[in-house]
Design an enzyme around this catalytic site. Sequence first.
Site, PDB file in Angstrom:
ATOM      1  N   GLU A 134      -7.722   6.063  -3.845  1.00 46.73           N
ATOM      2  CA  GLU A 134      -8.137   6.692  -2.582  1.00 46.73           C
ATOM      3  C   GLU A 134      -8.264   8.191  -2.761  1.00 46.73           C
ATOM      4  O   GLU A 134      -7.416   8.818  -3.398  1.00 46.73           O
ATOM      5  CB  GLU A 134      -7.049   6.525  -1.504  1.00 46.73           C
ATOM      6  CG  GLU A 134      -6.864   5.174  -0.931  1.00 46.73           C
ATOM      7  CD  GLU A 134      -5.762   5.200   0.149  1.00 46.73           C
ATOM      8  OE1 GLU A 134      -5.516   6.253   0.759  1.00 46.73           O
ATOM      9  OE2 GLU A 134      -5.154   4.148   0.340  1.00 46.73           O
ATOM     10  N   ASN A 136       0.850  -1.191   0.000  1.00 50.19           N
ATOM     11  CA  ASN A 136       0.000   0.000   0.000  1.00 50.19           C
ATOM     12  C   ASN A 136       0.880   1.232   0.000  1.00 50.19           C
ATOM     13  O   ASN A 136       1.794   1.340   0.821  1.00 50.19           O
ATOM     14  CB  ASN A 136      -0.908   0.040   1.235  1.00 50.19           C
ATOM     15  CG  ASN A 136      -1.945   1.143   1.137  1.00 50.19           C
ATOM     16  OD1 ASN A 136      -2.765   1.142   0.215  1.00 50.19           O
ATOM     17  ND2 ASN A 136      -1.899   2.096   2.043  1.00 50.19           N
ATOM     18  N   GLU A 137       0.618   2.131  -0.921  1.00 51.13           N
ATOM     19  CA  GLU A 137       1.374   3.385  -0.976  1.00 51.13           C
ATOM     20  C   GLU A 137       2.842   3.135  -0.645  1.00 51.13           C
ATOM     21  O   GLU A 137       3.397   3.689   0.328  1.00 51.13           O
ATOM     22  CB  GLU A 137       0.779   4.415  -0.027  1.00 51.13           C
ATOM     23  CG  GLU A 137      -0.577   4.910  -0.470  1.00 51.13           C
ATOM     24  CD  GLU A 137      -1.092   6.085   0.340  1.00 51.13           C
ATOM     25  OE1 GLU A 137      -0.593   6.312   1.459  1.00 51.13           O
ATOM     26  OE2 GLU A 137      -1.983   6.790  -0.152  1.00 51.13           O
TER      27      GLU A 137
HETATM   28  C1  GAL Z   1      -3.339   6.965   2.757  1.00 52.39           C
HETATM   29  C2  GAL Z   1      -3.346   5.508   3.166  1.00 52.39           C
HETATM   30  C3  GAL Z   1      -4.635   5.089   3.812  1.00 52.39           C
HETATM   31  C4  GAL Z   1      -5.074   6.125   4.811  1.00 52.39           C
HETATM   32  C5  GAL Z   1      -5.198   7.453   4.127  1.00 52.39           C
HETATM   33  C6  GAL Z   1      -5.654   8.557   5.049  1.00 52.39           C
HETATM   34  O1  GAL Z   1      -2.044   7.469   2.770  1.00 52.39           O
HETATM   35  O2  GAL Z   1      -3.104   4.669   2.067  1.00 52.39           O
HETATM   36  O3  GAL Z   1      -4.451   3.838   4.432  1.00 52.39           O
HETATM   37  O4  GAL Z   1      -4.113   6.194   5.812  1.00 52.39           O
HETATM   38  O5  GAL Z   1      -3.950   7.833   3.620  1.00 52.39           O
HETATM   39  O6  GAL Z   1      -5.722   9.809   4.386  1.00 52.39           O
END
Ligand code: GAL
Length: 681
Positions: A319, A161-162
Amino acid sequence: MISTLLSRLRRGPDGAPAPRLAFGADYNPEQWPREVWEEDVRLMREAGVNVVSVGIFSWARLQPGPDAWDFGWLDDVMDLLHHNGVGVDLATATASPPPWLSAAHPEILPVTDRGETLWPGARQHWRPTSPVFREYALRLVRELATRYAGHPALVAWHVNNELGCHNVYDYSDDAARAFRVWLRGRYATLDALNHAWGTAFWSQRYSDWEQILPPRLAASHPNPTQQLDFKRFSSDALKDHLRAEREILRELTPDVPVTTNFMVMPGTKGMNYADWAAEVDFVANDHYVVPSPRDRDELSFSANLTSGIAGGRPWFLMEHSTSAVNWQPVNLAKKPGELARDSLTHVAHGADAVCFFQWRQSAAGAEKYHSAMVPHAGADSDLFRAVTALGDTLKTLAPVAGAEREPAEVGILFDWESWWASEQDSHPTSLLDYHREALDWYSALLTLGIRADVVPTGADLSRHRVVIAPVLHLVPAELAKDLTRYAEQGGHLVTTYFSGIVDENDHVWLGGYPGALRDLLGIRIEEFGPLAAGETVELDGAGTGGLWTDRISVTAPETEVLAHYRSGVQAGRPAVTRRPAGRGSAAYVSTRLGAEGLASLLPRLLEPAGVTSDLPAEARGRVEATVRRGPGGRFLFLVNRTDETVTVPGLTGEVLVGDAGEEGAVVLAGRGVAVLRTPTD
Ligand code: GAL
């Protein structure tokens, strides 16, 4: 390809046929008791959700101990989602190692340049180069891929993830070893490395590979090429991890597309996503608005650059937030209309999926105040109603799925290596902000109502009549040749201060700046003239400059001076120049004009290319226009950048989203979006 994912999305419970846009979120059912899952899928159906990312932070739950596995709950989740018509982008769950692993193997923990360990307790506490971490992570990936290979809910794999969000720079001994291997691959001999790193300076000559370290905290500025190579290496180390997971997934599930979520944002420069894009089956991006007067320009820029990285093909918005986040000093809620506008701006720039972090707002943990699709208040909330309305809009936009971006006349070149190199220490100014300069140009074009594509280096520039290359600092000989060819063959290049200065080893091109582009631009600079913080200079009819000036001499008789400095040390000298080159031209802007100043200068820079806005005057600056073209038609997206109603006259086409006014007008409410379709020939 994202089309593979979209075609794997089953017909939803609403019966909507494929192709369709994907809509959903990160789904973390392990945070909730089983009864809540039933409500989750009911609400997902209500909202039109057809894809969720599952298991991103589930390692501790899936593998409670080194030889203990617990897949039962995930089996149930996968089945439940499948029965409700929701596809699963299944995470490999390797982003956050479980406590048993970090306790048994503290040698997987990242180390800062000061030698501090990043302890467990948050997430992503792993070294990209740790062989121990790699072994455990790949074992988990293999177990997951074997178990879910044939599961009908599985539509894509979500690696980690990221990657690099919290652990891009690790200075551990593992990193040191891997860095040496990487350097041997790049340079082959120590002599070549010593030359590239300029180690004759400050007695830094290496006589053995083992002497080389990451640029750990040092007595003064670490070697700049060592720093630049460490950035390249760190990006490559994460890419290597991505590949390692991907190889197992491809071996076990060759038909399931693999992706990982990028973070194309100003604060995440460590990962060279332009370079990573070839490693995934479709590009996915995460984006969060960081409030500022131009925050939505930055959102548009990110979406646009993501499209550029994806080669203009559709991509997946993995996201963003429905409203506030939890990690800024003050976390502002989105205003009414912003949830939809932000989402549709991504679609306007090529997203075929709109997903959020996360589905249900957590009751506990560090992100409990981060918004979600289902807020703490529950489904009886304005936020959930806005989510459902967005789901309906995305269904209406189903014909957009698969459409590529129609190239714009203007391209903005975004170059990771220049981003890295131009902002290193011991430079003429520490105030230079590469991303901000690029965004200023983009904002200025938005103000003028002119479409632009943000493209990474290596993209086909000949598609654009004008290419703007802000702060193109690092210019290898080949790139200089490409840009010269581009101009000679009829392209109009515009570049700025601190461009064309160094080669790939961060060695200055000698003989006067901007060395690599000096002949093309027909100018020569003997000395930089950075400005003190807050100091400004006036230009003739081209606004006010800040940050930087140059002492420019015109060296080619045909070079025109478009603006002079009127004040400051360079008063009377050229500030903006243009040289006709072959069938095109090459222009140079030697100071930071900001979005407003650039908006007043740009018409003159665009003039030789004949580029103007194709929006009606009423809409220029107030509305952003983008175009996607595909089997379903040509789609014009109009995004109202303001809080007021804007009427855009003289349009043709079927209004898919938005309000049709009289005689071909479209009425955009404040923060509203319209989408018009015309048939393609
Ligand atoms: C991203 C991450 C997510 C959550 C989100 C919150 O960086 O992938 O898991 O933490 O930010 O803004």
